[in-house]
Design a protein around this motif. Structure first.
Motif, PDB file in Angstrom:
ATOM      1  N   GLY A  64     -30.409  56.662 -51.319  1.00  0.00           N
ATOM      2  CA  GLY A  64     -29.515  56.062 -52.491  1.00  0.00           C
ATOM      3  C   GLY A  64     -28.158  56.800 -52.217  1.00  0.00           C
ATOM      4  O   GLY A  64     -27.193  56.083 -52.871  1.00  0.00           O
ATOM      5  N   GLN A  65     -27.871  57.591 -51.312  1.00  0.00           N
ATOM      6  CA  GLN A  65     -26.543  58.157 -51.047  1.00  0.00           C
ATOM      7  C   GLN A  65     -25.921  57.459 -49.774  1.00  0.00           C
ATOM      8  O   GLN A  65     -24.890  57.921 -49.586  1.00  0.00           O
ATOM      9  N   ILE A  66     -26.372  56.840 -49.141  1.00  0.00           N
ATOM     10  CA  ILE A  66     -26.039  56.270 -47.724  1.00  0.00           C
ATOM     11  C   ILE A  66     -25.897  54.681 -48.060  1.00  0.00           C
ATOM     12  O   ILE A  66     -26.703  53.939 -48.418  1.00  0.00           O
ATOM     13  N   LYS A  67     -24.602  53.893 -47.535  1.00  0.00           N
ATOM     14  CA  LYS A  67     -24.483  52.649 -47.568  1.00  0.00           C
ATOM     15  C   LYS A  67     -24.441  52.156 -46.227  1.00  0.00           C
ATOM     16  O   LYS A  67     -23.826  52.826 -45.333  1.00  0.00           O
ATOM     17  N   GLU A  90     -25.039  42.061 -49.549  1.00  0.00           N
ATOM     18  CA  GLU A  90     -25.518  40.423 -49.197  1.00  0.00           C
ATOM     19  C   GLU A  90     -24.464  40.046 -48.249  1.00  0.00           C
ATOM     20  O   GLU A  90     -24.870  39.353 -47.461  1.00  0.00           O
ATOM     21  N   ILE A  91     -23.085  40.144 -48.606  1.00  0.00           N
ATOM     22  CA  ILE A  91     -22.089  39.463 -47.795  1.00  0.00           C
ATOM     23  C   ILE A  91     -22.174  40.121 -46.256  1.00  0.00           C
ATOM     24  O   ILE A  91     -22.069  39.243 -45.320  1.00  0.00           O
ATOM     25  N   TYR A  96     -18.077  49.209 -51.190  1.00  0.00           N
ATOM     26  CA  TYR A  96     -18.817  49.467 -52.569  1.00  0.00           C
ATOM     27  C   TYR A  96     -18.655  48.443 -53.629  1.00  0.00           C
ATOM     28  O   TYR A  96     -18.777  48.501 -54.746  1.00  0.00           O
ATOM     29  N   HIS A  97     -18.372  47.339 -53.115  1.00  0.00           N
ATOM     30  CA  HIS A  97     -18.406  46.056 -53.992  1.00  0.00           C
ATOM     31  C   HIS A  97     -19.963  45.887 -54.353  1.00  0.00           C
ATOM     32  O   HIS A  97     -20.601  46.163 -53.478  1.00  0.00           O
ATOM     33  N   VAL A 141     -18.338  29.215 -59.159  1.00  0.00           N
ATOM     34  CA  VAL A 141     -18.904  30.496 -58.411  1.00  0.00           C
ATOM     35  C   VAL A 141     -18.094  31.175 -57.501  1.00  0.00           C
ATOM     36  O   VAL A 141     -17.058  30.535 -56.831  1.00  0.00           O
ATOM     37  N   THR A 142     -18.045  32.254 -57.403  1.00  0.00           N
ATOM     38  CA  THR A 142     -17.250  33.292 -56.688  1.00  0.00           C
ATOM     39  C   THR A 142     -17.933  33.575 -55.142  1.00  0.00           C
ATOM     40  O   THR A 142     -19.054  33.188 -54.997  1.00  0.00           O
ATOM     41  N   ARG A 143     -17.079  34.062 -54.243  1.00  0.00           N
ATOM     42  CA  ARG A 143     -17.761  34.288 -52.777  1.00  0.00           C
ATOM     43  C   ARG A 143     -18.755  35.302 -52.962  1.00  0.00           C
ATOM     44  O   ARG A 143     -19.611  35.041 -51.913  1.00  0.00           O
ATOM     45  N   GLY A 144     -18.557  36.205 -53.637  1.00  0.00           N
ATOM     46  CA  GLY A 144     -19.606  37.131 -53.811  1.00  0.00           C
ATOM     47  C   GLY A 144     -20.683  36.684 -54.515  1.00  0.00           C
ATOM     48  O   GLY A 144     -22.133  37.109 -53.826  1.00  0.00           O
ATOM     49  N   GLU A 145     -20.952  35.990 -55.337  1.00  0.00           N
ATOM     50  CA  GLU A 145     -21.914  35.454 -56.123  1.00  0.00           C
ATOM     51  C   GLU A 145     -22.652  34.388 -55.221  1.00  0.00           C
ATOM     52  O   GLU A 145     -23.890  34.239 -55.163  1.00  0.00           O
TER      53      GLU A 145
END
Length: 772
Positions: A490-493, A594-595, A588-589, A753-757
């Motif tokens: 959970g601490q690593i992206k 997903e992107i 951290y978005h 719809v946004t790009r993230g969505e």
């Protein structure tokens, strides 16, 4: 069970062994009068040009020529790979530590029986030829030991003193382990005893103690020599395998320490030139080019002093000293009496650090000296403080640096290794040097790239052998195993990854991560793996978040300069991947994962690199182009094509000049690049005409519009309304909620719809059809 330590018993045992082997006690000063039980140290070759002591154990000489039988796990690592060279020590006096003046090489080993044979090399550490008249025990006198018989175990346990130890016990049964017979005993078999000598009451050599088996429960286990006799006969006639490089460095290392022990003085010839002496109750225990270790015994308590020398490829400045002190200062909350002050040690400027823990006072001197940092560590026994302080101060008084500080070592622009064979170049602001081993025991590190102006930046190159299980896996399988471990944290992206990296002709992968350090600052790290047969290179770049981005071009330039083996590969051919966050404004978005996933698989080529704009709206033209390309990519992966489907792309390109109203809208008659996707989608029935025959390509796509296009192109069925009063969008919204395709709390069918969505929903759809 009792531990026998009397000098009388050991003297009787020595006389008995020499009588039983029909070997007269040697009188030559060149041959040790000693027990056939020997101490063994296993050494691993370090590619930077040294050897590192890894394990210790015991063994028994079974032939006057110097053949030793021991355990397999004494001479091999956890992957069952043999260490490169071995040190053999003899007990010449019951009161003193073993005398270590001999190297040995491996003849044969058997993992199932946990047995190995070594042969003492013909030249000792002082360069003298060794007479072949070593004391030995016959392995053919094993007899038939029975339950209840008393035995003695002779060896050098890690838990005891440094002299030989004899443990008494009795045979309490037998056990079959992997088809090999072991005798059980209540006599202690601890680490270091492995490979030693088990004797019956008549002095017969009956078995080999094995800590590897014994540590599984409270009993000792002894390999029955009767079952190993045939294997020994077949293998002892073989020639040993001698690693000349490792042996050379071991001889250099041992010659240095033996000289220091004899003279009670050590003088380092390499920069920084310093000397130190040992005094009463002290002795030199271990010396490498980076580390001097002294040991003493005061009233039965052991104490250590280490002198570590770390070289830098530039004058050591404030950034690196501050970084070093950060590590010390972290102890403040876990110890008492912590202080750090500037001082002088024998006229040399130093920083002194003190703290108390577990009835000891720990002292460290940090001495920056030109392009090196000398660190002296020791501990004071607070229960015997006066004597302990005096003993350590006597040693410290002898420490002297013999030459002035040097501030400008020659910079190396290109580093070339012969084993493993590779070369690499550095850039103007990065400095490279061989990785010092120091006291870390890391023998696989090769190079370290650092900066003089930033102590957080480092690039480490290591070279290691794949484990036996990894050798059965391809690069992708190894990558996926590692990826799973990081994904569970959970601490690593995970910021970026590429499964098909190629540098200098070697294939591998890269993985870029970010995480918070103990101070809450974001750090980034890239691990780049390159496979070379049964071995692999690992290139690790670590830095703070902003510095990582700043120096990434330098890192890529260094990577591209790597050359492996004999064949030259142009740096322009290097395939590195992004090695960073795919888009700079995603850190951290909520939709970063997903992107990144879609971008790495070429599903998001519409959006340029640099910034993604996750909250920007997606136009209808962008939506249809991405969806059409995503379906082609999906089909390519599903069919395992491994390349682009040129036929599918030719079909799309055929609509570039198609002006028919059947495939066109009134507002898409231009030659804009996205128009071919709109015409293709209309021709395939993915999108339909409205009463105005307009598509409105620059208008933001609404949620229901996107879902309809996506479900049509990926052939995801929805329910069919039977009433004209049913809103057209309801079947698509229902399917999105059923399959959890729409993001949480998106209920408005007309929401833009946004790009993230968009990225979130596309990844969910790909998962629904079997991509993820």
């Amino acid at each position: 069970m009792s531990q026998v330590t009397s000098h009388k018993f050991l003297a009787i045992l020595l006389a008995t062994i020499l009588t039983l082997t029909a070997l007269p006690a040697p009188t030559s000063a060149e041959t040790p009068v000693a027990l056939p039980t020997v101490q063994i140290y296993s050494y691993q070759y370090a590619y930077v040009g040294d050897v590192q002591r890894m394990l210790s154990g015991s063994g028994t000489i079974i032939d006057p020529s110097g053949i030793i039988v021991t355990n397999n796990h004494v001479i091999k690592d956890e992957n069952d790979d043999a260490y490169e060279t071995f040190e053999v020590c003899f007990t010449l006096s019951q009161e003193k530590s073993p005398f270590c003046n001999y190297s040995a090489s491996l003849i044969a080993a058997n993992k199932e029986m946990d047995i190995a044979l070594l042969k003492i090399d013909p030249i000792d550490f002082t360069g003298n030829v060794i007479p072949t008249s070593f004391p030995f025990l016959s392995y053919k006198n094993a007899g038939n030991a029975k339950t209840g018989d008393k035995i003695q175990i002779v060896g050098y346990p890690n838990t005891g003193k440094e002299t030989v130890t004899i443990t008494e016990g009795q045979i309490s049964g037998s056990s079959d382990e992997n088809g090999v017979r072991y005798m059980k005993t209540d006599a202690a078999v601890s680490g270091g005893n492995s490979g030693g000598t088990a004797l019956d009451t008549q002095g017969n050599f009956i078995g080999i103690p094995s800590f590897l088996i014994s540590r599984q429960d409270n009993l000792g286990y002894i390999l029955d020599l009767k079952g190993a006799e045939k294997w020994i006969d077949e293998n002892k006639v073989k020639s040993p395998t001698v690693n000349e490089k490792a042996k050379k460095f071991l001889i250099q290392q041992k010659s240095t320490i033996n000289k220091a022990k004899a003279t009670k003085k050590y003088e380092q010839s390499d920069y920084p030139h310093f000397k130190i002496e040992s005094k009463e109750n002290w002795r030199f225990d271990y010396i490498t080019r980076d580390l001097v270790l002294l040991k003493n015994t005061i009233e039965g308590n052991e104490s250590w002093m280490t002198i570590t020398n770390k070289l830098y490829p530039y004058k050591v400045g404030k950034p690196h000293l501050d970084k070093m002190f950060e590590g010390f200062d972290d102890n403040k909350n876990y110890v008492t009496g912590y202080t750090r002050n500037q001082t002088f040690l024998n006229g040399i400027f130093a920083h002194r650090i003190n703290y108390n823990s577990s009835n000891k006072e720990y002292v460290t001197y940090v001495i920056p000296y030109g392009y090196s940092v000398i660190t002296i560590d020791y501990d004071i026994d607070l229960q015997n403080k006066e004597k302990s302080v005096k003993a350590h101060e006597e040693i410290l008084k002898t420490f002297q640096i013999l030459t002035p500080a040097e501030n400008s070592p020659q910079k190396i622009q290109k580093f070339t290794f012969d084993n493993p064979k590779f070369s690499v170049e550095t850039t103007d602001d990065w400095f490279v040097q061989k990785t010092p081993m120091g006291s870390t025991g890391v023998t696989t590190s090769l190079l370290e790239f650092t900066r003089s102006d930033n102590a957080d930046s480092s690039i480490i190159v290591t070279y290691d052998k794949l484990s036996s299980s990894e050798q059965q896996m391809d690069n992708k399988e190894i990558f996926e195993e590692l990826l799973k471990r990081y994904q569970q944290s959970g601490q690593i992206k995970i910021l970026a990854k590429k499964e098909d990296v190629n540098i200098g002709g070697l294939d591998g992968w890269s993985l870029t991560l970010s995480y918070e350090d103990k101070d809450g600052k974001i750090k980034k790290e890239t691990m780049l793996y390159l496979r070379s047969g049964k071995y692999y290179f690992l290139i690790d770049y670590l830095d703070k978040d902003l510095n990582y981005d700043k120096y990434l071009p330098d890192f890529k330039k260094i990577l591209s300069s790597f050359q492996f083996g004999e064949k030259y590969v142009s740096p322009q051919q290097a395939q590195l991947g992004s090695l960073n966050t795919v888009f700079k404004d995603l850190n951290y978005h909520r939709y970063e994962g997903e992107i990144t996933y879609l971008k790495e698989r070429d599903y998001m080529e519409v959006f340029a690199k640099g910034n993604f704009g996750p909250e920007d709206k997606v136009t209808k033209a962008q939506a249809i182009e991405i969806l059409v390309e995503a379906k082609i990519h999906f089909d390519e992966r599903k069919k395992n094509l491994g390349k682009k489907d040129e036929q599918a792309r030719r079909e799309i390109d055929s609509y570039v000049w198609d002006e028919r109203s059947k495939v066109n809208f009134s507002d898409t008659k231009s030659s804009t690049p996205f128009v071919k996707y709109i015409r293709y989608a209309k021709a395939k029935g993915i999108i339909g005409s409205n009463k105005f025959n307009k598509f409105e390509p620059y208008k933001a796509v609404q949620l229901a519009e996107f879902l309809k296009m996506a479900f049509n192109i990926f052939e995801i069925p929805t329910w069919k309304p039977t009433s004209q009063r049913t809103p057209w969008y309801l079947p698509y919204m229902d399917k999105a909620y059923e399959k959890r395709i729409a993001p949480y709390a998106l209920f408005d069918f007309a929401k833009q719809v946004t790009r993230g969505e968009f990225a979130f929903m596309l990844k969910q759809i790909l998962g629904e059809v079997g991509e993820v």
